[in-house]
Motif scaffolding. Structure first.
Motif, PDB file in Angstrom:
ATOM      1  N   TYR A   5       6.265   2.846   9.583  1.00 28.33           N
ATOM      2  CA  TYR A   5       5.162   1.889   9.420  1.00 28.33           C
ATOM      3  C   TYR A   5       5.643   0.732   8.573  1.00 28.33           C
ATOM      4  O   TYR A   5       6.577   0.857   7.788  1.00 28.33           O
ATOM      5  CB  TYR A   5       3.970   2.543   8.706  1.00 28.33           C
ATOM      6  N   GLY A   6       4.933  -0.392   8.695  1.00 25.57           N
ATOM      7  CA  GLY A   6       5.177  -1.504   7.782  1.00 25.57           C
ATOM      8  C   GLY A   6       6.084  -2.564   8.341  1.00 25.57           C
ATOM      9  O   GLY A   6       6.250  -2.713   9.545  1.00 25.57           O
ATOM     10  N   GLU A   7       6.691  -3.286   7.403  1.00 25.50           N
ATOM     11  CA  GLU A   7       7.482  -4.450   7.772  1.00 25.50           C
ATOM     12  C   GLU A   7       8.733  -4.051   8.542  1.00 25.50           C
ATOM     13  O   GLU A   7       9.253  -2.947   8.384  1.00 25.50           O
ATOM     14  CB  GLU A   7       7.824  -5.267   6.526  1.00 25.50           C
ATOM     15  N   GLU A  42      -2.613  -3.759  -5.274  1.00 25.35           N
ATOM     16  CA  GLU A  42      -3.009  -3.060  -4.051  1.00 25.35           C
ATOM     17  C   GLU A  42      -3.498  -1.657  -4.365  1.00 25.35           C
ATOM     18  O   GLU A  42      -3.142  -1.068  -5.378  1.00 25.35           O
ATOM     19  CB  GLU A  42      -1.882  -3.014  -3.020  1.00 25.35           C
ATOM     20  N   GLN A  44      -3.504   2.262  -3.355  1.00 26.29           N
ATOM     21  CA  GLN A  44      -2.489   3.142  -2.794  1.00 26.29           C
ATOM     22  C   GLN A  44      -2.937   4.593  -2.897  1.00 26.29           C
ATOM     23  O   GLN A  44      -3.776   4.935  -3.722  1.00 26.29           O
ATOM     24  CB  GLN A  44      -1.174   3.021  -3.583  1.00 26.29           C
ATOM     25  N   ARG A  83       8.934   3.910   5.557  1.00 29.73           N
ATOM     26  CA  ARG A  83       8.716   2.470   5.506  1.00 29.73           C
ATOM     27  C   ARG A  83       9.899   1.829   4.802  1.00 29.73           C
ATOM     28  O   ARG A  83      10.474   2.376   3.877  1.00 29.73           O
ATOM     29  CB  ARG A  83       7.391   2.077   4.860  1.00 29.73           C
ATOM     30  N   THR A  85      11.129  -1.384   2.723  1.00 33.02           N
ATOM     31  CA  THR A  85      10.481  -2.391   1.909  1.00 33.02           C
ATOM     32  C   THR A  85      11.351  -2.793   0.729  1.00 33.02           C
ATOM     33  O   THR A  85      12.246  -2.049   0.330  1.00 33.02           O
ATOM     34  CB  THR A  85       9.104  -1.885   1.410  1.00 33.02           C
ATOM     35  N   ASN A 133      -0.923  -0.013   2.570  1.00 32.34           N
ATOM     36  CA  ASN A 133       0.094   0.025   3.622  1.00 32.34           C
ATOM     37  C   ASN A 133      -0.403   0.843   4.810  1.00 32.34           C
ATOM     38  O   ASN A 133      -1.201   1.761   4.653  1.00 32.34           O
ATOM     39  CB  ASN A 133       1.457   0.506   3.082  1.00 32.34           C
TER      40      ASN A 133
END
Length: 148
Positions: A5-7, A42, A44, A83, A85, A133
């Motif tokens: 997942y994610g960027e 954020e 989490q 992920r 990051t 996320n």
């Protein structure tokens, strides 16, 4: 294969694998999350990195307590995701291998001891929208469906 997942991966960037454990802490239709103020504010799932030589379950209890001030009872392992990051607080490009457990908050012992963290109760519906996320949100959705 573990879902990512994610960027997207940054081409040419080297990532250091960083295993971590996280908890979905449900009480009825509410979730106990943590709000981290820095480096980017954020919400989490409470949890974090496993220290060298530390057992993952011990790390989970330590991290949840540091970030929420609560003791928890584990119910079951839900699954894992990856992920990729950048972690500015460590100046580290990381491949985070996130193992997630379903647990119950048992007893609040005090405020979080981790600087910049605040324990926050929110509805499950809100959590599905605001967790920072997509892996956290997907694991919460999985927990709610009872998937194993």
């Amino acid at each position: 294969m573990i879902r990512r997942y994610g960027e997207p991966l940054q081409q040419g960037q080297r990532y250091k694998r960083r295993p971590g454990v996280y908890a979905i802490l449900l009480d009825g239709d509410h979730l106990l999350a943590t709000h981290q103020a820095e480096p980017v504010p954020e919400y989490q799932l409470p949890g974090g990195g496993i220290d060298p030589g530390e057992h993952p379950i011990a790390a989970l209890h330590r991290e949840v307590f540091e970030e929420t001030g609560w003791r928890v009872a584990l119910e079951r392992r839900l699954g894992a995701f990856r992920r990729f990051t950048y972690m500015p607080e460590y100046d580290l490009w990381a491949e985070k291998l996130c193992t997630v457990y379903l647990a119950r908050p048992v007893r609040r012992l005090g405020p979080p001891s981790e600087p910049g963290h605040e324990a926050v109760w929110m509805s499950v519906a809100a959590a599905l929208e605001v967790l920072g996320n997509p892996g956290d949100r997907a694991m919460l959705a999985r927990a709610l469906t009872g998937a194993r």
